[in-house]
Design an enzyme around this catalytic site. Sequence first.
Site, PDB file in Angstrom:
ATOM      1  CD  GLU A   1       6.465  -5.853  -2.313  1.00 44.45           C
ATOM      2  OE1 GLU A   1       6.684  -5.257  -3.565  1.00 44.45           O
ATOM      3  OE2 GLU A   1       7.292  -6.771  -2.356  1.00 44.45           O
TER       4      GLU A   1
ATOM      5  CB  VAL B   1      -0.770   2.713   5.505  1.00 49.60           C
ATOM      6  CG1 VAL B   1      -1.289   1.631   6.459  1.00 49.60           C
ATOM      7  CG2 VAL B   1      -1.918   3.850   5.358  1.00 49.60           C
ATOM      8  N   GLY B   2       2.571   2.644   5.544  1.00 50.40           N
ATOM      9  CA  GLY B   2       3.824   1.792   5.833  1.00 50.40           C
ATOM     10  C   GLY B   2       4.664   2.327   6.873  1.00 50.40           C
TER      11      GLY B   2
ATOM     12  N   GLY C   1       0.824  -1.222  -0.102  1.00 46.87           N
ATOM     13  CA  GLY C   1      -0.064  -0.112   0.010  1.00 46.87           C
ATOM     14  C   GLY C   1       1.003   1.296  -0.023  1.00 46.87           C
TER      15      GLY C   1
ATOM     16  CB  CYS D   1       2.244  -0.296  -7.310  1.00 46.29           C
ATOM     17  SG  CYS D   1       2.647  -2.006  -7.749  1.00 46.29           S
TER      18      CYS D   1
HETATM   19  P1  NAD Z   1      -5.453   0.952   0.677  1.00 46.95           P
HETATM   20  O1  NAD Z   1      -6.242   2.003   0.955  1.00 46.95           O
HETATM   21  O2  NAD Z   1      -6.192  -0.343   0.340  1.00 46.95           O
HETATM   22  O3  NAD Z   1      -4.505   0.649   2.049  1.00 46.95           O
HETATM   23  C1  NAD Z   1      -3.838  -0.793   2.037  1.00 46.95           C
HETATM   24  C2  NAD Z   1      -4.156  -1.347   3.333  1.00 46.95           C
HETATM   25  O4  NAD Z   1      -3.785  -0.602   4.336  1.00 46.95           O
HETATM   26  C3  NAD Z   1      -5.498  -1.733   3.399  1.00 46.95           C
HETATM   27  O5  NAD Z   1      -5.779  -3.159   3.656  1.00 46.95           O
HETATM   28  C4  NAD Z   1      -5.959  -1.020   4.533  1.00 46.95           C
HETATM   29  O6  NAD Z   1      -7.148  -1.406   5.224  1.00 46.95           O
HETATM   30  C5  NAD Z   1      -4.974  -0.577   5.250  1.00 46.95           C
HETATM   31  N1  NAD Z   1      -5.020   0.833   6.065  1.00 46.95           N
HETATM   32  C6  NAD Z   1      -5.264   1.889   5.407  1.00 46.95           C
HETATM   33  N2  NAD Z   1      -5.077   2.777   6.274  1.00 46.95           N
HETATM   34  C7  NAD Z   1      -4.518   2.136   7.504  1.00 46.95           C
HETATM   35  C8  NAD Z   1      -4.276   2.815   8.777  1.00 46.95           C
HETATM   36  N3  NAD Z   1      -4.287   4.007   9.041  1.00 46.95           N
HETATM   37  N4  NAD Z   1      -3.667   1.889   9.550  1.00 46.95           N
HETATM   38  C9  NAD Z   1      -3.528   0.664   9.359  1.00 46.95           C
HETATM   39  N5  NAD Z   1      -3.974  -0.169   8.187  1.00 46.95           N
HETATM   40  C10 NAD Z   1      -4.348   0.769   7.042  1.00 46.95           C
HETATM   41  O7  NAD Z   1      -4.450   0.902  -0.464  1.00 46.95           O
HETATM   42  P2  NAD Z   1      -3.426   2.243  -0.912  1.00 46.95           P
HETATM   43  O8  NAD Z   1      -2.480   2.606   0.321  1.00 46.95           O
HETATM   44  O9  NAD Z   1      -4.229   3.371  -1.346  1.00 46.95           O
HETATM   45  O10 NAD Z   1      -2.780   1.611  -2.270  1.00 46.95           O
HETATM   46  C11 NAD Z   1      -2.258   2.544  -2.869  1.00 46.95           C
HETATM   47  C12 NAD Z   1      -0.535   2.559  -2.736  1.00 46.95           C
HETATM   48  O11 NAD Z   1      -0.209   1.162  -2.897  1.00 46.95           O
HETATM   49  C13 NAD Z   1      -0.022   3.262  -4.089  1.00 46.95           C
HETATM   50  O12 NAD Z   1       0.962   4.052  -3.448  1.00 46.95           O
HETATM   51  C14 NAD Z   1       0.720   2.296  -4.609  1.00 46.95           C
HETATM   52  O13 NAD Z   1       2.120   2.628  -5.295  1.00 46.95           O
HETATM   53  C15 NAD Z   1       0.852   1.245  -3.579  1.00 46.95           C
HETATM   54  N6  NAD Z   1       0.897  -0.112  -4.076  1.00 46.95           N
HETATM   55  C16 NAD Z   1       2.259  -0.685  -4.252  1.00 46.95           C
HETATM   56  C17 NAD Z   1       2.159  -2.097  -4.496  1.00 46.95           C
HETATM   57  C18 NAD Z   1       3.178  -2.932  -4.771  1.00 46.95           C
HETATM   58  O14 NAD Z   1       3.246  -3.997  -4.876  1.00 46.95           O
HETATM   59  N7  NAD Z   1       4.624  -2.242  -4.429  1.00 46.95           N
HETATM   60  C19 NAD Z   1       0.914  -2.550  -5.176  1.00 46.95           C
HETATM   61  C20 NAD Z   1      -0.100  -2.024  -5.220  1.00 46.95           C
HETATM   62  C21 NAD Z   1      -0.059  -0.721  -4.671  1.00 46.95           C
END
Ligand code: NAD
Length: 494
Positions: free
Chosen positions: A229, A211-212, A207, A263
Amino acid sequence: MTTTEPRPPATDAFGFEATPVDAIAGLVEAARDAFDAGRTRPLAWRLDLLGRVRAALVDREAELLEALRQDLGKPTFEAWTADIGFGISEIDHAVASLRSWAKPRRVRTPVTFQPGVSKLVPEPLGVVTVIAPWNYPVQLALQPLVAAVAAGNAVVVKPSELAPASAAVIADIVHGLGDPALQVVQGGVAETTELLAQRVDHIFYTGNGRVGRVVMAAAAEHLTPVTLELGGKSPVIVTAAANLDVAARRIVWGKFLNAGQTCIAPDYVLVDRSVHDLLVDRMRAAVTEFYGEDPKGSPDYARIVNEAHFHRLEKLLDSGTVAVGGVADADERYLAPTILTDVERDAPAMAEEIFGPVLPVLATDGLDDAVAFVNAHDKPLALYVFSEQDAETDAVIERTSSGGACVNGTIFHVSNPELPFGGVGPSGMGSYHGKWGFDTFSHLKAVHERSTRLDPPMMYPPFTDQKERLLRKGFLLPDPRDAVKLVRAKLSRP
Ligand code: NAD
């Protein structure tokens, strides 16, 4: 139903239901009990489960495709290829390779430590948490799960609540497996926060970087290792020596796949000033060829996941001159494949990952300018370079840092299971796919076995000068072949 009709909002027709927060600890405990009982270690269990996940992907294809259509308006071709087919091929690769991956891996033993044998013994980590995002909701939940199961772990998977229909089908598939070692948590921030509070043995998060950081902070509490990731702005460099026809088609394909919500999608293009206009013309032609005069009516073009992302992306249209697209329809969450020119290097579209169908194209003054621009920003997840000259593509690969890279192509480098997929620096840490995934979810235990036939007194007290002299020599000979060379040299001396 065609894509020109209004799309239904993502609904809970598939039965998405958040997990009660107070039930989450119990689910992790159930996975822990299964792991502690040794359930997940035998290769037979791993192979059986992988086979059953594969069968579920095949049997429930229609449901998965419909869920992906509801969540993201995903065209069937894209949904099958990226979310289902990719998953099946990852499983097939794991099943075919598992016995060899799981075997102890012999390594050399220095002469000082002979007679003895050294090896790495892969062992499962324990209970791992997989937290998935919404953009490839099936692939990004199930592929890490597959790798974790292949490595013999119990898994708690948390699909993204922003793709609720897909999340519901994933949960149903996992529940249908009926295995206590595999658990599902559904929900958003509250549920994920509770899940992150549990003690597990590895957290695999996909994600955004914001959040990471939350994930890493939570992991620090129990010193739990993480794979992150993440994403970022993945650049495309196009030199004056590029095959512009091919470059245009491959950039347009990689960018507008899943309406740019990938991503590793090309985030922006840095093109040599001398071929800027030609490239934009060819990309315009590629957009029309792929999606027709009105991409809104194309069955092959996806929609933006939700209103918040739609409005965020709509604002980016002001970052430059609209050369292609620019049409937005909030009711349908439709944003046309859009190419922007005359974009300033500090425009809003250049500030953060776009993660949608807006592609800024910036003119550069040659390769050095492009490389300097990339290196002045965060290390990206992917980097693309188009040129017919190896010297140019080699220079870009050598002088920039990114999680992965593709020369004269986009996206494709992630589909080879022999290559690790992951970021570097702010685009992530750790990797997976194929054996890399198996290793991510394994501890490679260092094992040294000593023979009892010889027990030289070298290391034991009392420590004499002679022992020390021998020891100092021995430590300088880590490779047994060095010892042979030394003896030969001594023998050949007159
Ligand atoms: P998202 O909003 O679905 O969040 C990802 C996960 O984090 C979800 O399961 C969500 O419930 C959880 N989450 C959200 N907020 C949280 C918090 N405050 N505390 C704990 N958990 C929480 O997805 P996203 O982050 O919008 O995804 C898009 C991002 O992910 C982009 O930056 C994209 O580049 C990246 N991405 C990376 C990859 C990869 O493989 N490297 C793949 C897909 C997406």
